[in-house]
Scaffold this motif. Structure first.
Motif, PDB file in Angstrom:
ATOM      1  N   UNK A 487       0.823  -1.209   0.000  1.00 45.33           N
ATOM      2  CA  UNK A 487       0.000   0.000   0.000  1.00 45.33           C
ATOM      3  C   UNK A 487       0.865   1.271   0.000  1.00 45.33           C
ATOM      4  N   UNK A 488       1.875   1.309   0.859  1.00 45.09           N
ATOM      5  CA  UNK A 488       2.742   2.493   0.898  1.00 45.09           C
ATOM      6  C   UNK A 488       3.538   2.628  -0.401  1.00 45.09           C
ATOM      7  N   UNK A 489       3.952   1.500  -0.972  1.00 44.33           N
ATOM      8  CA  UNK A 489       4.697   1.542  -2.226  1.00 44.33           C
ATOM      9  C   UNK A 489       3.860   2.153  -3.342  1.00 44.33           C
ATOM     10  N   UNK A 490       2.597   1.760  -3.430  1.00 43.81           N
ATOM     11  CA  UNK A 490       1.737   2.296  -4.494  1.00 43.81           C
ATOM     12  C   UNK A 490       1.463   3.786  -4.274  1.00 43.81           C
ATOM     13  N   UNK A 491       1.377   4.177  -3.014  1.00 40.44           N
ATOM     14  CA  UNK A 491       1.199   5.603  -2.728  1.00 40.44           C
ATOM     15  C   UNK A 491       2.379   6.402  -3.273  1.00 40.44           C
ATOM     16  N   UNK A 492       3.589   5.911  -3.034  1.00 42.06           N
ATOM     17  CA  UNK A 492       4.769   6.590  -3.555  1.00 42.06           C
ATOM     18  C   UNK A 492       4.776   6.601  -5.085  1.00 42.06           C
ATOM     19  N   UNK A 493       4.380   5.494  -5.688  1.00 37.81           N
ATOM     20  CA  UNK A 493       4.389   5.405  -7.152  1.00 37.81           C
ATOM     21  C   UNK A 493       3.430   6.422  -7.779  1.00 37.81           C
ATOM     22  N   UNK A 494       2.262   6.589  -7.191  1.00 39.59           N
ATOM     23  CA  UNK A 494       1.277   7.514  -7.744  1.00 39.59           C
ATOM     24  C   UNK A 494       1.702   8.969  -7.599  1.00 39.59           C
ATOM     25  N   UNK A 495       2.736   9.222  -6.815  1.00 38.32           N
ATOM     26  CA  UNK A 495       3.239  10.579  -6.643  1.00 38.32           C
ATOM     27  C   UNK A 495       4.624  10.778  -7.260  1.00 38.32           C
ATOM     28  N   UNK A 496       5.057   9.813  -8.051  1.00 39.27           N
ATOM     29  CA  UNK A 496       6.404   9.865  -8.635  1.00 39.27           C
ATOM     30  C   UNK A 496       6.365  10.464 -10.034  1.00 39.27           C
ATOM     31  N   UNK A 514      -4.769  11.175  -3.621  1.00 36.81           N
ATOM     32  CA  UNK A 514      -3.976  11.127  -2.396  1.00 36.81           C
ATOM     33  C   UNK A 514      -4.839  10.994  -1.144  1.00 36.81           C
ATOM     34  N   UNK A 515      -5.976  11.680  -1.119  1.00 40.04           N
ATOM     35  CA  UNK A 515      -6.860  11.559   0.043  1.00 40.04           C
ATOM     36  C   UNK A 515      -7.356  10.123   0.174  1.00 40.04           C
ATOM     37  N   UNK A 516      -7.835   9.553  -0.938  1.00 40.24           N
ATOM     38  CA  UNK A 516      -8.348   8.181  -0.907  1.00 40.24           C
ATOM     39  C   UNK A 516      -7.248   7.191  -0.548  1.00 40.24           C
ATOM     40  N   UNK A 517      -6.071   7.371  -1.136  1.00 34.51           N
ATOM     41  CA  UNK A 517      -4.978   6.438  -0.848  1.00 34.51           C
ATOM     42  C   UNK A 517      -4.514   6.545   0.602  1.00 34.51           C
ATOM     43  N   UNK A 518      -4.448   7.755   1.140  1.00 34.79           N
ATOM     44  CA  UNK A 518      -4.011   7.911   2.526  1.00 34.79           C
ATOM     45  C   UNK A 518      -4.996   7.272   3.497  1.00 34.79           C
ATOM     46  N   UNK A 519      -6.293   7.358   3.196  1.00 31.49           N
ATOM     47  CA  UNK A 519      -7.280   6.671   4.041  1.00 31.49           C
ATOM     48  C   UNK A 519      -7.040   5.166   3.995  1.00 31.49           C
ATOM     49  N   UNK A 520      -6.825   4.630   2.778  1.00 37.49           N
ATOM     50  CA  UNK A 520      -6.585   3.193   2.633  1.00 37.49           C
ATOM     51  C   UNK A 520      -5.303   2.770   3.327  1.00 37.49           C
ATOM     52  N   UNK A 521      -4.241   3.563   3.168  1.00 41.55           N
ATOM     53  CA  UNK A 521      -2.957   3.242   3.791  1.00 41.55           C
ATOM     54  C   UNK A 521      -3.075   3.291   5.314  1.00 41.55           C
ATOM     55  N   UNK A 522      -3.784   4.298   5.837  1.00 40.14           N
ATOM     56  CA  UNK A 522      -3.959   4.399   7.291  1.00 40.14           C
ATOM     57  C   UNK A 522      -4.734   3.200   7.825  1.00 40.14           C
ATOM     58  N   UNK A 523      -5.760   2.781   7.103  1.00 39.60           N
ATOM     59  CA  UNK A 523      -6.581   1.635   7.509  1.00 39.60           C
ATOM     60  C   UNK A 523      -5.741   0.364   7.599  1.00 39.60           C
ATOM     61  N   UNK A 524      -4.962   0.091   6.540  1.00 38.78           N
ATOM     62  CA  UNK A 524      -4.195  -1.155   6.501  1.00 38.78           C
ATOM     63  C   UNK A 524      -3.023  -1.105   7.477  1.00 38.78           C
ATOM     64  N   UNK A 525      -2.437   0.089   7.680  1.00 35.58           N
ATOM     65  CA  UNK A 525      -1.328   0.216   8.633  1.00 35.58           C
ATOM     66  C   UNK A 525      -1.823   0.000  10.059  1.00 35.58           C
TER      67      UNK A 525
END
Length: 574
Positions: A487-496, A514-525
């Motif tokens: 999840x964190x890797x894909x977040x970085x990729x979408x901002x690269x 970014x808002x949607x991804x951060x919610x998903x990343x926070x949930x899984x973390x």
């Protein structure tokens, strides 16, 4: 690791005509209005159904069944939420892969961080092997307890030979289907068709019972719709429907409350982990590239995930929760009293009262007397919390089919779930191993690489006991710990910017992503950290996580910076 690989899509030159037809179709669809375009997308769907085949496996089945048993309708909201957030991240990796045409593993290593790339690949391979164990175990249990007990049951073949024959048959069928996948585009279409049929059987098996229950007026529709409202208090409190039963347990109510919460929490984490696991994140981009898709197919990818993944998953898991809740939740079954699982629960209560050492000194006769002397309220509570086996769980289908045929309907649904998951786990492993070795994921090399999860055939022999369905729950919790890597890797990729170039989302689209991804990343973390903290390896687990993150940071700053056309807004850029 091999030298710097070129960015190349996965394709099969012998099937250029099929790929060209799909490209011609999408070119025409992109000229049409949204409604006509979405209708046309159904002709191109496929990878989303592969995702359905893996997520509708033993983990989802077990999690859904036990969500219903333990929390009733109260957790109907959990799996849809986890799936929506998972689809956000799958859409992100799909967007990146289709925009660049690069194989994600190589793209991560080149543009983001090789620690994250290799961590993603190794974690996926490990998750495949671990997750395959309960799939074989569940499928074997369903055949031997529900479908063919008179042919391969303990009384006929014996435990060892019965398990060997059934598990071996599941493995052989899986290998045959995997061989089909590597015969080119036609093989992929046949492969996808078989998996769609399996997913359809799963849905029909559990959708039918809910329709039947609704027609007979036994469903609490108010409770069902109320269960769609998120309630995080269930992480620390039992479902309210246990209140009366807990009150009847007297001075040891706190013990039973803690037991319910622990079991409830494990199933919640398991359900979230099985919605979109780390191995699913590896499958999606490679299955799309294998079909020859490019950036024109980005809309198809989102549509495919929304229909081929989300809809079947929600229908199947929701119906399972409704059926199991109606049949089992907070209900006392006298036939469970005295069984092995019941005795284990009651002994835990007695150890709390006497101390484990004192209880261990009792003779079996004295233990039996102590169990019999427990207050009736505590006996009833222990029976409510017994982990059901395949035979008793099949009774959730009795309103639809009757007591005998329900065993066959349930068994078919479970075997389809297990078989489809084994097949997809093998397929993913082929992609993973080929990527790690930097060889094209096709032909004999891919087929042999797919054999890694075959170790799962040992599952029925490693995990014994009738309640083998519960064993998918701790497996899923283990895999939850690995998911944040992806999840964190894909977040970085979408901002690269270095990776995406002119395909980098801009303005409001970038903010929304970014808002949607951060919610998903926070949930899984959160799920990952909770899983580690709740486990026996609490501090060791946190130390391992810190070491991994530390290595990623060191490599990030130690690597030579790649020239790029602009700086990324994300700290993961390198």
């Amino acid at each position: 690791m091999a030298g710097t690989p070129e960015a190349r899509p996965i394709s099969d030159s012998s099937n250029d005509r099929a790929a060209s037809r799909e490209h011609a179709i999408i070119a025409e669809l992109l000229k049409k209005p949204l409604g006509a375009r979405l209708l046309g997308y159904t002709r191109l769907a496929g990878p989303g159904w592969l995702q359905s085949a893996i997520t509708l496996g033993g983990g989802s089945l077990a999690s859904s069944l036990y969500l219903g048993v333990l929390a009733g309708f109260s957790l109907l909201w959990l799996q849809p939420l986890a799936m929506i957030l998972g689809i956000v991240m799958l859409s992100a990796i799909g967007y990146v892969s289709l925009s660049t045409g690069e194989r994600p593993f190589r793209a991560i290593n080149r543009h983001i961080n090789p620690v994250l790339g290799w961590g993603w690949a190794v974690a996926t391979a490990l998750a495949n092997m671990v997750w395959c164990l309960p799939q074989f175990s569940l499928g074997t249990a369903a055949v031997r307890q529900n479908l063919l007990p008179r042919l391969v049951g303990d009384d006929v073949m014996g435990e060892f030979w019965g398990k060997l024959i059934v598990a071996g048959a599941i493995l052989i069928i899986s290998i045959i289907v995997i061989w089909l996948y590597d015969t080119g585009k036609r093989g992929i279409r046949i492969f996808e068709g078989l998996l769609k049929a399996m997913v359809g059987v799963i849905i029909l098996c559990f959708f039918g019972v809910v329709i039947k229950m609704g027609a007979e007026g036994v469903l609490d529709w108010r409770g069902i719709f109320g269960g769609l409202v998120p309630d995080l208090s269930l992480l620390t409190q039992p479902a309210a429907t246990f209140n009366a039963a807990l009150a009847a347990t007297g001075e040891y109510a706190a013990f039973w409350k803690d037991m319910i919460v622990d079991m409830q929490r494990d199933v919640m984490i398991s359900a979230a982990a099985t919605a979109v696991g780390i191995n699913m994140t590896f499958l999606l981009p490679y299955s799309m590239l294998a079909k020859g898709w490019n950036r024109n197919f980005r809309g198809v990818a989102v549509f495919d995930l929304s229909t081929g993944l989300f809809v079947p998953f929600i229908l199947a898991t929701g119906c399972i929760i409704i059926a199991s809740s109606t049949q089992f939740h907070a209900k006392y079954d006298p036939s469970l009293v005295g069984g092995g699982a019941y005795v284990q629960i009651v002994d835990g209560r007695l150890k709390k009262e006497m101390g484990a050492e004192a209880f261990g000194r009792l003779s079996e006769k004295e233990c039996g007397a102590r169990r019999d002397a427990l207050p009736e309220g505590e006996k009833r509570m222990a029976a409510m919390l017994v982990k059901r086996d395949a035979f008793s769980l099949a009774n959730s289908l009795k309103p639809l089919t009757g007591p005998v045929f329900s065993q066959y309907v349930f068994g078919i649904g479970v075997v389809c779930m297990a078989l489809s998951s084994v097949i997809i786990l093998m397929l993913i492993s082929g992609f993973v191993i080929c990527e790690m070795l930097d060889i094209p994921p096709e032909g004999k090399a891919h087929r042999w690489a797919c054999m890694l999860p075959a170790v799962g055939v040992l599952g029925p022999f490693i995990w014994t006991g009738k309640a083998q369905f519960w064993l998918a729950v701790p497996t899923s919790i283990f895999c939850m710990v690995l998911a944040p890597i992806a999840y964190w890797t894909f977040f970085f990729m979408m901002n690269s910017r270095n990776l995406l170039g002119d395909a980098l989302p801009r303005g409001g689209k970038r903010v929304a992503w970014n808002v949607l991804m951060l919610v998903a990343v926070a949930f899984i973390t959160f799920g990952c950290l909770w899983s580690i903290w709740s486990s026996k390896a609490r501090w060791w687990g946190l130390a391992g996580l810190a070491a991994f993150l530390g290595l990623a940071v060191v490599v990030h700053f130690a690597r030579p910076r790649r020239p790029s056309s602009g700086e990324s807004a994300c700290s993961g850029e390198s």
